[in-house]
Design a protein around this motif. Structure first.
Motif, mmCIF file in Angstrom:
data_model
loop_
_atom_site.group_PDB
_atom_site.id
_atom_site.type_symbol
_atom_site.label_atom_id
_atom_site.label_comp_id
_atom_site.label_asym_id
_atom_site.label_seq_id
_atom_site.Cartn_x
_atom_site.Cartn_y
_atom_site.Cartn_z
ATOM 1 N N GLY A 163 75.930 68.369 51.213
ATOM 2 C CA GLY A 163 76.281 67.162 50.595
ATOM 3 C C GLY A 163 76.270 67.224 48.963
ATOM 4 N N HIS A 165 76.241 64.394 45.306
ATOM 5 C CA HIS A 165 76.292 62.915 44.852
ATOM 6 C C HIS A 165 77.791 62.752 44.043
ATOM 7 C CE1 HIS A 165 71.863 63.191 44.862
ATOM 8 N NE2 HIS A 165 71.934 62.116 45.146
ATOM 9 N N ASN A 338 63.383 66.618 50.435
ATOM 10 C CA ASN A 338 62.714 67.295 48.969
ATOM 11 C C ASN A 338 61.992 65.917 48.256
ATOM 12 O OD1 ASN A 338 64.805 65.347 48.060
ATOM 13 N ND2 ASN A 338 65.656 66.825 46.627
ATOM 14 N N ALA A 340 63.189 63.125 47.754
ATOM 15 C CA ALA A 340 64.148 62.160 46.941
ATOM 16 C C ALA A 340 63.664 60.842 47.610
ATOM 17 C CB ALA A 340 65.416 62.458 47.055
ATOM 18 N N PRO B 255 74.944 71.500 42.980
ATOM 19 C CA PRO B 255 73.395 71.514 43.225
ATOM 20 C C PRO B 255 73.142 69.977 44.020
ATOM 21 C CG PRO B 255 73.939 71.985 40.963
ATOM 22 C CD PRO B 255 75.227 71.706 41.681
ATOM 23 N N PHE B 256 72.193 70.104 44.998
ATOM 24 C CA PHE B 256 71.998 68.684 45.427
ATOM 25 C C PHE B 256 70.407 68.455 45.648
ATOM 26 C CE2 PHE B 256 72.555 66.330 49.916
ATOM 27 C CZ PHE B 256 72.312 65.243 49.295
ATOM 28 N N LEU B 257 69.765 68.982 46.438
ATOM 29 C CA LEU B 257 68.393 68.789 46.832
ATOM 30 C C LEU B 257 67.458 69.532 45.612
ATOM 31 C CD1 LEU B 257 67.893 68.508 50.634
ATOM 32 C CD2 LEU B 257 68.252 66.918 48.921
ATOM 33 N N GLY B 258 68.307 70.800 45.147
ATOM 34 C CA GLY B 258 67.383 71.481 44.072
ATOM 35 C C GLY B 258 67.207 70.666 43.125
ATOM 36 N N SER B 260 67.626 66.519 43.052
ATOM 37 C CA SER B 260 67.577 65.019 43.264
ATOM 38 C C SER B 260 65.981 64.768 43.395
ATOM 39 C CB SER B 260 68.492 64.978 44.378
ATOM 40 O OG SER B 260 67.634 65.487 45.730
#
Lengths: 421, 421
Positions: A163, A165, A338, A340, B255-258, B260
């Motif tokens: 995914g 954003h 993570n 978030a 990049p996402f969870l790295g 957020s």
């Protein structure tokens, strides 16, 4: 299809109406003499629910429950979403009672407003918007088209719901026109990029999930809590996409301007509670996901939702949501693993819904195979990507808890020519 | 450095104070007896500006200007940002007058609150957060580390300011602890991903730009308007990054969870107006950007800002913002050229600020060359990536319009151990 068995209502509503008492989607509406507030669709009317909740509170003395009146007076669903899943259940039970028990008819009827007399607004003030990529067939098709020299699926695809954003400020309600975006485009053999209107303007037929309740930064939301406490409801979602802009910009940090010019959602948010009978097992997940993505059958599930993509009046595709690889609860658990935090009003899209068969592909990129296989419309014209003036409507339906057909609110949009300045 | 020539003030303020009347950054503060509202830092005090504006309004009869009292009573800067650039200029002139003309001293002094007595809050309710990638040296270094078999810069890099959307809900104010994120990590030779705490937790030293004013969907904001009307101010920004999570997840959608799990910004927003003397030409842009990214010198500019990265008390890097390739106005014009609307409260980061010299690199990934060249701290310990308990502070300064040293609000954060549940 099973015969319809809608609960009897004092409303003069056909038994097979797709917006019966087994549905009750939420939206935000205004009328000529009153600004935006929360409404619930019943038949071809909108119930002005804050007014009805006020009567309930004053007459029946519902003093101990959640303050639905205050939440529903707001110009978005966010305050109601923040009340939490127990309040959503209370509200739904009470709405069913109000609409089925004839004792409520006289007091309630004045607060039904014909759909023709209302303007619908964006139902949610979108907090963060994430778009997933949960259809194996879509990801494989896009991989074949954009990265013909590589494996269609990236190595991470079956290990995690990919995914990214998107832009929450450009999420718009169904019926909003979209201006064709301009930007940089560069074909593989062009010496340099050029600037101009997108020549490969596309749609993505998706389901959007509206999140309610908040979590604390640093504390992941596990799959079970995601499913039971935070998945409020669904919308149809059209993730408009400029493929030429996207192709040039997306390496290495992902799609940006190819997507951020507009994302359309339906005006009506169908509660997950209305889709209980549409829950189905996911397709087999192999390899087995890591433990944080596993859950019981009532936590990790698919949805038997049927979509239609309508291009200038012609149904050009019928994607099936049950084909998707990842469950919405897995997506939300992954999004937060993570640490978030999530907020009421968060919205996440499933990613384009495409099946194996050509007629189930949820984007024109796939349907026309990047423009090489035109799509014929009923008026005899052919299309590859969107032309100015084109209108796309996404529709969806499922079987409701009463066995009847439940229709999701549609999402439509028309393409206006690019800006000239 | 030129000698300091702060305007005289009735405040007992050293002439070389980095928060003198030539600075006047905005923040949101609360006190023991009063909730969050807007304040302006002057010396080692916070001026409770809505209270002062109220006096001004009532006594001096400022009835025709923008309603600063109402905007500054809010718990974020968003309402003030929405008033627009003319109102920002009026406010700044008036604040300078109030703080320099002794006639205002008696009425104003009661509304100065010592910094020690306030709690600082997130200054902006972040609408959309975009992170750019505007340092050529950073992008080249990351390319060499993450994609050793390819050209360091992707082919698009010098044609457009690459950016992507981040998570606005996890932007936090300086001083907020960060919980080490957990997630999927997979090294190139690992047979499958494993789940656990990030082993490569990093920082990115950036400048963040706070946007004011709104635009209409479908109407791009050109470079000139971006520079003159929408760039309100800057913050220091630490884009905490889990490199192992990022490396496994980021293809193909970015990049996402790295990223957020948290982004820290300073509590003080320094207006661009205070940085007028720090404007410098950009490094040469070759090839010449497309017309929509061009502008006059007062529209397309760099900033001579000096940063320090402080790791557990040791200054480990001194990035120079003037090294950045793309101008903030170019970034904002690019962000909206597809018709994406902007909103007051939008925030965009410059991307990691790295120069050519090793000591000017703004991330530990680069300083330690992906962990192969440890960084020695003053206490004799060595570091590659962040350990639990580590604290990182970013500082920055520039020469103010009066020739004195102007310090940006610092941004600090301490790493807490990963969640165990």
């Amino acid at each position: 299809m099973p015969s319809s068995t809608h609960a009897a209502s004092w409303l003069d509503l056909p038994a097979d109406h797709p917006f019966g008492v087994a549905h009750l989607p939420y939206g935000v509406f205004s009328t000529a003499d009153h600004g935006p507030r929360v409404g619930v669709r019943i038949g071809d009317d909108v119930l002005d629910v804050s007014e009805v909740a006020r009567i309930g509170r004053d007459a029946v003395g519902v003093g101990d429950g959640p303050d639905l009146t205050a939440a529903w007076e707001q110009p978005s669903l966010n305050a109601f979403l923040e009340l939490g899943h127990d309040a959503w259940a209370v509200a739904r039970s009470w709405l069913v009672e109000v609409l089925t028990d004839a004792a409520h008819a006289e007091r309630t009827r004045p607060h039904l407003v014909p759909l023709d007399d209302v303007t619908m607004h964006l139902p949610v003030e979108v907090a963060d918007y994430v778009d997933f990529y949960a259809s194996e067939h879509h990801a494989s098709n896009v991989g074949r088209i954009f990265r013909p020299d590589s494996e269609p699926l990236t190595p991470n695809w079956k290990h995690l719901p990919i995914g990214y954003h998107g832009r929450s400020g450009t999420v718009v309600v169904s019926g909003t026109d979209l201006v064709r975006p301009r930007g940089q485009r560069k074909g593989p053999t062009d010496p340099a990029p050029t600037f101009g209107p997108s020549r490969k303007l596309d749609i993505e037929a998706e389901l959007g999930f509206v999140v309610g309740g908040s979590s604390t930064l640093g504390e992941p939301v596990p799959v079970g809590r995601a499913a039971r406490e935070h998945l409020f409801g669904v919308v149809l979602l059209n993730d408009w996409s400029a493929r030429d802009i996207q192709a040039w910009e997306y390496v290495p940090l992902g799609p940006f301007l190819g997507k951020s010019f507009g994302t359309s959602i339906s005006a009506w948010v169908t509660p997950l509670a209305a889709l209980a009978a549409a829950r189905v097992p996911l397709p087999a997940q192999d390899p087995e996901p890591l433990p944080y993505l596993r859950g019981a059958d009532d936590e990790v599930f698919g949805l038997d939702l049927h979509l239609e993509v309508v291009w200038n009046g012609t149904v050009v595709a019928r994607p099936e949501y049950r084909d998707l690889y990842w469950s919405p609860a897995q997506m939300l658990a992954h999004l937060s693993v993570n640490g978030a935090s999530i907020r009421s009003g968060d919205l996440f899209g499933s990613g384009t819904i495409s099946g194996q068969a050509k007629e189930t592909r949820g984007s024109f990129l796939e349907l026309s195979w990047n423009g090489t296989e035109p799509v014929r419309l009923d008026d005899g014209s052919e299309r590859t990507f969107l032309e100015d003036g084109d209108t796309v409507v996404l529709r969806g339906w499922a079987t409701g808890t009463d066995g009847g057909r439940l229709e999701l609110g549609e999402v439509s949009g028309t393409i206006r020519p690019a800006a000239t300045a």
